[in-house]
Design an enzyme around this catalytic site. Structure first.
Site, short mmCIF file in Angstrom:
data_model
loop_
_atom_site.label_atom_id
_atom_site.label_comp_id
_atom_site.label_asym_id
_atom_site.label_seq_id
_atom_site.Cartn_x
_atom_site.Cartn_y
_atom_site.Cartn_z
N LEU A 183 59.11 31.79 68.29
CA LEU A 183 58.35 30.64 67.76
C LEU A 183 58.75 30.27 66.34
O LEU A 183 59.12 31.12 65.54
CB LEU A 183 56.85 30.95 67.82
CG LEU A 183 56.30 31.26 69.22
CD1 LEU A 183 54.82 31.61 69.14
CD2 LEU A 183 56.53 30.10 70.18
N GLY A 212 58.49 24.22 64.60
CA GLY A 212 58.53 23.16 65.62
C GLY A 212 57.44 23.40 66.65
O GLY A 212 56.73 22.46 67.07
N HIS A 213 57.27 24.66 67.05
CA HIS A 213 56.20 24.97 68.01
C HIS A 213 54.83 24.70 67.39
O HIS A 213 53.93 24.17 68.04
CB HIS A 213 56.28 26.44 68.45
CG HIS A 213 57.51 26.76 69.25
ND1 HIS A 213 58.54 27.53 68.74
CD2 HIS A 213 57.90 26.41 70.49
CE1 HIS A 213 59.49 27.63 69.65
NE2 HIS A 213 59.13 26.97 70.72
N GLY A 251 58.61 19.10 72.71
CA GLY A 251 59.32 18.57 71.55
C GLY A 251 60.35 17.51 71.95
O GLY A 251 61.01 17.63 72.98
N GLU A 252 60.48 16.51 71.09
CA GLU A 252 61.51 15.48 71.34
C GLU A 252 62.91 15.99 71.05
O GLU A 252 63.88 15.31 71.34
CB GLU A 252 61.22 14.24 70.48
CG GLU A 252 60.08 13.42 71.02
CD GLU A 252 59.88 12.11 70.27
OE1 GLU A 252 60.51 11.90 69.22
OE2 GLU A 252 59.07 11.30 70.75
N ASP A 303 64.41 18.29 72.61
CA ASP A 303 65.00 18.32 73.94
C ASP A 303 64.54 17.05 74.67
O ASP A 303 63.70 17.11 75.58
CB ASP A 303 64.57 19.59 74.67
CG ASP A 303 65.09 20.83 73.94
OD1 ASP A 303 66.30 20.93 73.74
OD2 ASP A 303 64.26 21.65 73.53
N GLN A 359 64.91 16.87 78.42
CA GLN A 359 63.92 17.73 79.09
C GLN A 359 62.57 17.02 79.15
O GLN A 359 61.90 17.03 80.19
CB GLN A 359 63.81 19.05 78.33
CG GLN A 359 62.60 19.88 78.73
CD GLN A 359 62.56 21.25 78.09
OE1 GLN A 359 63.26 22.15 78.53
NE2 GLN A 359 61.75 21.43 77.07
O1 PAF Z 1 61.72 24.02 75.96
C1 PAF Z 1 61.46 25.17 76.36
O2 PAF Z 1 61.13 26.08 75.57
C2 PAF Z 1 61.57 25.49 77.83
O3 PAF Z 1 62.59 24.77 78.42
C3 PAF Z 1 60.25 25.32 78.59
C4 PAF Z 1 59.78 23.87 78.59
C5 PAF Z 1 59.18 26.20 77.98
C6 PAF Z 1 60.44 25.74 80.05
O4 PAF Z 1 60.86 27.06 80.16
#
Ligand code: PAF
Length: 282
Positions: free
Chosen positions: A33, A36-37, A149-150, A152, A155
């Protein structure tokens, strides 16, 4: 803060919260962590009665075992960060069997082609792994809102698409990239970089800022040439890709329309660490 170490304890916890009518905000992570988290949790805290995070290094989203093994893990440090933040009410730390009761393998998802662009090309199967774990976590945690988060960005788009297609009752919110003072986008992977390499890596952000200045002034092929030139002159940095894509389809473009939104995407490998970044262009 509650530490929920298996599916059963999570389910009991969720049931109690739902009975009390609590609105649940959820931010899944793979640990390691960083600030950003914390920005995900901060946003979640403002919009929900309760914030839940998860820490699970999802094996199916890694392309090779070396990358999976090298992924930074430090659960004690993560728990300390979570407790000290005062932002998270419960953290779910499942075992592999809680997420994959049978085989540790991905389901296949159709994300309307979003999966075939950028990271999908360099990391085959990656987004099937992400979809599988996120869908399962949503089914177990039953959040009202979920935060990603943006950084990724692809994703985030894929998770929105999966949630919509599977009609899961979760609202997905993208949280702006959290940057270090020098502009470097924070990520779990860049914790593996030495401080001096982190400092030189600020060139990635600085280049994106320039790209935004150049956008709609010179052509996109000219912008690409300039970006390639920047990284040709950076020792120890390899530009894996740079492109400008339509923000909705994520398809690369060489020209732009007035009424569409565009974003620049970049991946640079610094000392073997893959740094990913992006910026909305205006
Ligand atoms: O971005 C991440 O940390 C991972 O891809 C996620 C969304 C937790 C899925 O494992």
């Amino acid at each position: 803060m509650e530490v929920l170490k298996n599916k059963k304890t999570l389910q009991d916890f969720i049931e109690r919260q739902k009975e009390m009518g609590k609105r649940i905000g959820f931010a899944p992570t793979m640990g390691a962590l960083h600030k950003g988290h914390l920005s995900l949790y901060e946003t979640a805290k403002k919009e929900n009665d309760l914030v839940i995070s998860s820490i699970f290094v999802n094996p199916t989203q890694f392309n090779n075992t070396e990358d999976l093994e090298k992924y930074p893990r430090n659960i004690d440090r993560d728990l300390l960060i979570l407790k000290n933040s005062g932002l998270v009410d419960a953290v779910y730390i499942p075992e592999v069997a809680d997420i994959y009761p049978e085989k540790t393998e991905s389901q296949h998802y159709d994300y309307d082609g979003l999966e075939n662009e950028m990271e999908g090309k360099s990391r085959p199967g990656h987004f099937d792994g992400v979809g599988t774990v996120v869908e399962e976590l949503f089914r177990q945690v039953k959040p009202d809102n979920a935060y990603f988060g943006e950084k990724d960005f692809q994703q985030l788009a894929i998770i929105k698409k999966m949630t919509e297609k599977k009609q899961l009752p979760v609202k997905i919110t993208g949280v702006p990239i959290y940057r270090a003072e020098n502009g470097l986008a924070l990520s779990s992977r860049n914790q593996r970089l030495h401080e001096d390499r982190k400092e030189v890596s600020k060139i990635i952000y600085q280049t994106l800022v320039k790209v935004n200045d150049w956008f709609r002034v010179i052509t996109i092929p000219e912008i690409k040439e300039r970006v390639t030139d920047v990284f040709d002159h950076q020792q120890g940095m390899v530009l894996e890709y740079f492109l400008i894509a339509d923000e909705a389809t994520l398809k690369e473009t060489d020209f732009f329309y007035k009424d569409r939104q565009y974003r620049a995407f970049i991946v640079v490998v610094v000392d073997g660490v893959r740094l990913i970044d992006n910026m909305h262009l205006d």
